[in-house]
Write an enzyme that holds these catalytic residues in place. Structure first.
Site, PDB file in Angstrom:
ATOM      1  N   ASP A  87       0.793  -1.230   0.000  1.00 49.83           N
ATOM      2  CA  ASP A  87       0.000   0.000   0.000  1.00 49.83           C
ATOM      3  C   ASP A  87       0.827   1.283   0.000  1.00 49.83           C
ATOM      4  O   ASP A  87       0.510   2.227   0.682  1.00 49.83           O
ATOM      5  CB  ASP A  87      -1.026  -0.006   1.134  1.00 49.83           C
ATOM      6  CG  ASP A  87      -0.580  -0.877   2.274  1.00 49.83           C
ATOM      7  OD1 ASP A  87      -1.260  -1.852   2.562  1.00 49.83           O
ATOM      8  OD2 ASP A  87       0.493  -0.579   2.847  1.00 49.83           O
ATOM      9  N   SER A  99       0.120   1.481  -7.675  1.00 49.65           N
ATOM     10  CA  SER A  99      -0.859   1.446  -8.764  1.00 49.65           C
ATOM     11  C   SER A  99      -1.507   2.804  -8.939  1.00 49.65           C
ATOM     12  O   SER A  99      -1.802   3.233 -10.046  1.00 49.65           O
ATOM     13  CB  SER A  99      -1.926   0.382  -8.486  1.00 49.65           C
ATOM     14  OG  SER A  99      -1.343  -0.897  -8.519  1.00 49.65           O
ATOM     15  N   SER A 117      19.182 -44.817  -8.565  1.00 56.17           N
ATOM     16  CA  SER A 117      19.167 -43.604  -9.409  1.00 56.17           C
ATOM     17  C   SER A 117      17.728 -43.157  -9.703  1.00 56.17           C
ATOM     18  O   SER A 117      17.246 -43.296 -10.826  1.00 56.17           O
ATOM     19  CB  SER A 117      19.947 -43.820 -10.702  1.00 56.17           C
ATOM     20  OG  SER A 117      19.629 -45.051 -11.320  1.00 56.17           O
TER      21      SER A 117
END
Lengths: 639, 301
Positions: free
Chosen positions: A40, A44, A548
């Protein structure tokens, strides 16, 4: 709210003289930048504001935005600029940006591409991604909160990917009464930190994204601030791409252009310097030299081309050159090596497995690379160096890397295009890491292969046999060792020179320092692979019997051997059968919790996808299985 | 040394060319999707530049709905021939058989002809990489899509599971059946596209330029009567208006704007002064603001 003076796209010019406007737009340069901030800090909102002020929002979008603002917005009846930017449906509901998004706007002087990167703890990977193509970073700080842990992390990451231009935007000044003392204190705090991590310089600007202060126009509320507005700064800062023209010439060859027998050109984007016809060049790694005959483009031949341009070069001589090679200034070629120290940012849910073979892309080169155990991991919050055995998602560390063949490179500080690389998981194809090369290790540049008088062909010829690795894989108790023993006996009886490497025996000697963690299992197999390869060089037929369990490691060993010399034999036994047999009593111990990381119980076994051979020990006895294997070997022209 | 600083258009051009060459070098069977619109025109032009003097080493493919403007079909053939490229035209046979059309079938028209048609065409030819002309500035969900965008064997896009894209190192590796959509124009804006068309003299469909054309006003949209398949509603009469198109699709679904802009500078001027965004002329994504994202997850380009 501050007045929006229009230093952006000038409506007047568009309406009165469109040709003049187009002329102006045509000559704009381009700046790519990232914005970083915590959830915040108003990131944006700031980007929404930049788009809004630059009139990059159309009427219908604005109408949708106003409607959305009332429905989901956090600004009451006012426009919530953040909604304009937060894209994907799911994240809009959460109110958090979770990925990298790219936005566009332009002013009279420049076009801008903004990478909007998340401020979330767990998204280091997205920020590094956004920053990798940026010329500048805007680090947002909430004026009320000051420099936070996240601020330090973002700055560290921006510096890590080599961004030279840092802007400290102290946001929400309206909420701290435009207090100069508050601003100065934050800047001083940040300066102390910035110097510690090697950020030489930065520009601090007091702003309010919501109210528009010092974004497009100078704010009346901050008479004490006499620096540039954010936009002014973005418009005038020098671009890194232009500086790269001063370096030595480099063109990583992407594609060989061969329309007919008369034309052979080498296409690529220039990674550094300037090139002109007549220039002496060197093809790296081969070292062959030639001269530039032509710089070919669709728009005609060029007299000069610079860093950043995509061109096609024609050389004066017929020299070998293909994708992955670098055409460079003859007098100052880039280095070639196969071992490096690098910083690595891990980006995958599955952690780094030291020793595992990954695909590595650097420039136009694609090779195999393995990463050693990290020298240290960097705590991005404290910048402390921590001991680490591996790197988890979003971890950053420094480690040595070895490639399966020498590559052309430069240190990342000198050239981003030849110093930055990605690692790719060879099975999931995911991009698992990004890295920056520091330097080549001395031993890789100075240790050369000893050219041997008697070669592997000589060894094999004397034994009158084709060297092979017969790699038995399967669960514990599947019967690998038993069958491998029987096969060896049969081959031996046929006069073949063989050697059997057995899992338990190797762990008593060569690999006695290794345990059973995933990382140790990888190293175990790598060492066995190296030993097996030396033995095939000696002309032997090598049989190995190891669980393996990982495909990647079996693939790694396969990659070490000459073509056709590796035969993977899957000894197939259902888990219940192997556990019921439990010859060594290991399953019982594992079930009782006395054995950790036991394959099939608490560690996975990845079945071979396309083994050369497969035997089923439920359907056949060990003797029958061995018989079948030898028969198949003979049928395959085995002698 | 006197530095030749690159303009933003030069940088965009170099980036797009780099992307195309990576695809040509690293994928097995690429194709360029060609919609005959202005973005396709720029993409095709860049492809010619990327591989000159060779022709682009992949075919052009048009996923056709049979309902495009006649002027688009004319340019399609010419553009492919000029570039020396093979042109593949795919029309969904099922849509053809069922007579799917924009007048009777609404959203199903786009779904069957375009979305399904595209998937069919890619599967039919086994293309593992497809260039598309989408731009990030077109729409909010596109802003977050990668330049190399992976599709599962079922052509689905998973926005939560995108590969990180660093520097200009594109990871083109994929499993059998998976494919990549590649967007070389990702970082271009609408203005950049127009300016580039202007500077490079790229041929575009004449419908972008204003001219007197037969039109019908319907549901707030200005439709052009492009051929005799147009169905008039009661009382509708074709009216000649000076119109042009900002975006081109199926003619019965594409709204025109009244305009006098007959040259590129005039078009750009009008675009910059206008206040409605580009996709508004298309009926497809009006329903809800997240609709494009949904369509994309289902495989719409």
């Amino acid at each position: 709210m501050a007045d929006v003076e229009t230093i952006y796209e000038t409506d007047a010019l568009i309406a009165e003289d469109i040709d003049a406007y187009l002329e102006q737009h045509q000559h704009k340069s381009m700046l790519r930048f990232i914005t970083c901030g915590s959830v915040d800090d108003g990131k944006s909102t700031l980007i929404g504001r930049l788009l809004y002020d630059s009139k990059m929002i159309f009427e219908d979008q604005l109408a949708a935005l106003e409607a959305d603002s009332k429905k989901q917005g956090t600004q009451g009846q006012n426009i919530d600029f953040a909604l304009l930017v937060d894209g994907l449906a799911a994240e809009r509901e959460q109110g958090i940006t979770i990925d990298v998004a790219y936005r566009f706007f332009s002013t009279e002087k420049r076009k801008f591409i903004v990478a909007d990167t998340p401020g979330h703890e767990q998204y280091t990977r997205n920020m590094v991604t956004g920053a990798s193509t940026a010329d500048l970073a805007v680090i947002l700080v909430d004026g009320r909160k000051g420099v936070l842990t996240q601020t330090r992390r973002h700055s560290f990451l921006a510096n890590l990917v080599g961004i030279d231009n840092i802007v400290l935007a102290v946001n929400k000044m309206d909420l701290v009464d435009y207090d100069q003392a508050r601003f100065d204190a934050i800047v001083a705090d940040y300066r102390q930190f910035a110097q510690r991590i090697g950020i030489q310089d930065f520009t601090a600007i007091p702003i309010s994204g919501l109210a528009g202060d010092n974004i497009a126009s100078k704010s009346d509320a901050t008479p004490w601030y006499d620096g540039p507005t954010l936009i002014e700064h973005l418009e005038t800062v020098e671009l890194g791409i232009d500086a790269r023209q001063d370096g030595a010439f480099r063109l990583p060859v992407q594609w060989v252009n061969r329309p007919d027998l008369d034309f052979r050109g080498f296409s690529g984007q220039i990674a550094g310097g300037t090139v002109r016809p007549g220039d002496e060049v060197r093809i790296v790694p081969s070292g062959k030299t030639s001269r530039i005959a032509r710089i070919v483009t669709f728009d005609g031949d060029l007299d000069e081309a610079v860093a950043g341009q995509s061109v096609t070069l024609v050389l004066a001589d017929e020299v070998d050159c293909s994708r992955g090679d670098v055409i460079a200034a003859a007098a100052a070629p880039p280095q070639v090596a196969d071992q490096f120290e690098a910083t690595i940012v891990w980006m995958d849910d599955e952690a780094l497995l030291p020793g595992r073979s990954y695909a590595m892309k650097i420039g136009s080169q694609l090779v195999q690379a393995s990463v050693q155990e990290p020298k240290y991991q960097i705590d991005v919050n404290s910048m402390d160096r921590l001991a680490a055995k591996t790197l988890e998602l979003n971890a950053i560390g420094v480690a040595e890397i070895a490639t399966n063949k020498p590559i052309v490179f430069e240190s990342y500080d000198d050239n981003r295009d030849l110093g930055g690389f990605i690692l790719i998981d060879r099975f999931t194809n995911a991009t698992v890491a990004a890295g920056t090369i520091h330097f080549a290790l001395r031993r890789s540049q100075n240790v050369h292969w000893q050219a041997l008088e008697v070669g592997r062909e000589g060894h094999a010829a004397l034994k009158n046999q084709q060297p092979r690795v017969l790699w038995f894989t399967g669960l514990s108790g599947s019967g690998k060792s038993t069958i491998a023993n029987l096969v060896e006996k049969k081959l031996h009886a046929m006069g073949k020179h063989t050697f059997l490497l057995d899992g338990d025996n190797v762990r008593h000697g060569l690999n006695r320092d290794l345990g059973f963690t995933d990382a140790d299992r990888v190293e175990n197999i790598r060492r066995i692979g190296e030993v097996a390869r030396l033995m095939t060089d000696a002309g032997l037929i090598v049989l190995t019997a190891f669980i393996s369990p990982f495909r990647a490691e079996r693939q790694l060993v396969r990659g070490m051997m000459a073509d056709g010399e590796f035969t993977e034999i899957y000894v197939r036994t259902p888990m219940e059968v192997a556990e019921a047999r439990d010859v060594k009593g290991l399953y019982a111990k594992a079930r009782a919790g006395q054995l950790k990381n036991f394959t099939g119980i608490d560690s996975p076994y990845e079945e071979p996808e396309a083994p050369e051979m497969s035997v089923d020990t439920v359907e056949m006895t060990a003797e029958e299985a061995a018989e079948a294997i030898v028969e198949k070997l003979l049928a395959g022209g085995f002698d | 040394m006197s530095a030749t600083n690159l303009t933003h258009l030069q940088r965009l051009e170099a980036e797009s060319i780099h992307i195309m060459r990576e695809v040509a070098a690293e994928t097995e069977k690429p194709v360029m999707l060609y919609s005959v619109g202005k973005d396709s025109a720029v993409m095709l032009h860049l492809a010619k530049k990327a591989f000159y003097p060779s022709p682009p080493p992949f075919p052009l493919m048009h996923v056709d709905t049979t309902w495009k403007f006649q002027a688009m079909y004319a340019l399609r053939e010419k553009a492919a021939a000029d570039a020396g490229m093979e042109l593949i035209v795919h029309q969904n046979p099922e849509a053809k058989e069922r007579g799917i059309n924009p007048f009777d079938h609404g959203a199903m028209h786009t779904d069957m002809w375009k979305t399904e048609g595209l998937k069919q065409a890619l599967d039919l030819h086994g293309f593992d990489a497809a260039f598309g002309g989408a731009r990030r500035d077109e729409e909010k969900s596109r802003a977050k899509e990668r330049i190399f965008s992976f599709r599962t064997a079922n052509h689905r896009w998973d926005p939560k599971n995108q590969r990180p894209e660093l520097w200009k190192l594109y990871n083109t590796r994929k499993a059998a059946g998976e494919s990549i959509r590649v967007f070389p124009l990702s970082n271009w804006t609408e203005l950049d596209i127009w300016q580039y068309i202007h500077l490079e003299n790229i041929e575009i469909v004449p419908l972008y330029f204003s001219a007197p054309r037969p039109t019908v006003e319907r549901d707030g949209m200005l439709l052009m009567v492009d051929d005799d398949r147009f169905r008039f509603r009661d009382g509708e009469q074709p009216v000649t208006r000076s119109i042009r198109f900002r975006t081109l699709g199926c003619y019965p679904l594409t709204g025109a704007v009244e305009s006098e802009a007959a040259t590129l500078p005039e078009i750009i001027q009008e675009m910059l002064l206008t206040t409605t965004s580009e996709r508004q002329g298309r009926a497809i994504d009006h329903d809800q603001s997240a609709s494009m994202e949904k369509k994309k997850q289902e495989g719409y380009f």
